[in-house]
Design a protein around this motif. Structure first.
Motif, mmCIF file in Angstrom:
data_model
loop_
_atom_site.group_PDB
_atom_site.id
_atom_site.type_symbol
_atom_site.label_atom_id
_atom_site.label_comp_id
_atom_site.label_asym_id
_atom_site.label_seq_id
_atom_site.Cartn_x
_atom_site.Cartn_y
_atom_site.Cartn_z
ATOM 1 N N SER A 179 0.834 -1.249 0.147
ATOM 2 C CA SER A 179 -0.014 0.185 -0.024
ATOM 3 C C SER A 179 0.798 1.334 0.020
ATOM 4 O O SER A 179 2.093 1.318 0.424
ATOM 5 N N GLU A 180 0.290 2.439 -0.390
ATOM 6 C CA GLU A 180 1.003 3.459 -0.418
ATOM 7 C C GLU A 180 0.987 4.347 1.010
ATOM 8 O O GLU A 180 0.561 3.922 1.766
ATOM 9 N N ARG A 216 3.363 2.236 7.535
ATOM 10 C CA ARG A 216 2.582 2.697 6.346
ATOM 11 C C ARG A 216 2.372 4.308 6.459
ATOM 12 O O ARG A 216 2.168 5.005 5.661
#
Length: 93
Positions: free
Chosen positions: A2-3, A29
């Protein structure tokens, strides 16, 4: 993968910013890309770094004096200025 969530931390107390940084550093994250200690600095850093989220202290002191041709302002006014130019800005306060 994920970004990363790019975060701008804003608080006039260095110990509070350090505490938030320590908490957020535990999450892979999240990327703290900048910090600011005043509303004026927050606006400048926001447009320099383009974070995904701002974590902002609303009760930073407001100063009615001018510095370097700009008036210093607190957290709420900083949010108003940011949202006026970028209505989609995400702010946690």
């Amino acid at each position: 993968m994920s970004e990363l969530i790019r975060v701008l931390l804003v608080d006039d107390h260095p110990v509070v910013r350090a505490g938030f940084q320590r908490l957020l550093d535990n999450d892979s994250r999240i990327d703290i890309i900048a910090e600011a200690s005043s509303g004026q600095e927050a606006v400048e850093k926001y447009f320099e770094t383009n974070p995904g989220v701002i974590i902002m202290d609303l009760s930073m002191p407001q100063d009615n004096t001018e510095r370097e041709g700009m008036q210093a302002y607190g957290g709420l006014e900083a949010i108003r200025k940011i949202r006026a130019k970028d209505p989609k800005a995400k702010v946690l306060f």
